[in-house]
Design an enzyme around this catalytic site. Sequence first.
Site, mmCIF file in Angstrom:
data_model
loop_
_atom_site.group_PDB
_atom_site.id
_atom_site.type_symbol
_atom_site.label_atom_id
_atom_site.label_comp_id
_atom_site.label_asym_id
_atom_site.label_seq_id
_atom_site.Cartn_x
_atom_site.Cartn_y
_atom_site.Cartn_z
ATOM 1 N N HIS A 69 4.427 0.298 -1.699
ATOM 2 C CA HIS A 69 4.456 -0.570 -0.661
ATOM 3 C C HIS A 69 3.671 -1.753 -1.364
ATOM 4 C CE1 HIS A 69 7.010 1.466 1.953
ATOM 5 N NE2 HIS A 69 5.999 2.408 2.266
ATOM 6 N N HIS A 84 3.203 6.725 -3.595
ATOM 7 C CA HIS A 84 4.409 6.105 -2.225
ATOM 8 C C HIS A 84 3.576 4.874 -1.758
ATOM 9 C CE1 HIS A 84 7.362 5.688 0.702
ATOM 10 N NE2 HIS A 84 6.408 5.561 1.433
ATOM 11 N N GLU A 85 2.555 5.093 -1.309
ATOM 12 C CA GLU A 85 1.830 3.824 -0.277
ATOM 13 C C GLU A 85 1.620 2.632 -1.351
ATOM 14 O OE1 GLU A 85 2.047 3.950 2.478
ATOM 15 O OE2 GLU A 85 2.468 6.119 2.863
ATOM 16 N N HIS A 121 5.239 -5.670 -1.936
ATOM 17 C CA HIS A 121 4.408 -6.610 -1.392
ATOM 18 C C HIS A 121 4.040 -7.781 -2.751
ATOM 19 C CE1 HIS A 121 1.208 -8.693 1.346
ATOM 20 N NE2 HIS A 121 1.920 -9.429 1.235
#
Length: 229
Positions: free
Chosen positions: A101, A97-98, A105
């Site tokens: 991100h 999940h991280e 980006h």
Amino acid sequence: MTPSILIISILFLVISLLVSGVLKGKFAKYSRVPLSAGLTGREVAMKMLQENGIYDVKVVSTNGFLSDHYDPVSRTVNLSEDVYNGISVASAAVAAHECGHAVQHATAYQWLTLRSKLVPVVMFSSGIVQWILLFGVIMVNAFPALLLIGIVLFGLTTLFSVITLPVELDASRRALAWLNRTNITNSREYPQAKDALKWAALTYVVAALASIATLVQYIFIFLGGRNRE
């Protein structure tokens, strides 16, 4: 704080605590489920970054329980120690999940870009908005402009909360698609990873709804003060 705002605050606080409690329970449960792929959270993160062509983002360990986050400024995926070293379904889900991100980006995902632009404004307003709203409510009849200023500032934090929803949901979508496509999670583990991320997303949903409800209440107070002029 008016009675209606107090009631709403307490209601959403209770809901938030319940959702947070379930999330912690889910994480604890799935942290005890070994990942069949045998990868730690760090290895899952590194693999997902590399397979998405991202080589300038570091994966580091950070203190705290469920303190996992992606920092676009330092370009780091920060994983809590349990996730970083864990070989479990929960660790894989959170790490992916991280990294979702980080992929956002790298691909200039529009909602993440917009949220990043709001960060300085929200950091500034969060320190003073409650005081402005407090005195604005007290002085709503004599000086309604003060409450209006508070509403605008609080509106920006509410907008930030709302924009956070598609950012978090999309990161989970990317994570789950990758976990499934690469067989990092098998047919038994994938639904568990999906369940864990679903409850994590609900915490953001509750926060956004609470912020919207509170904002509406302040608007009604402002309009009521104007009508009494």
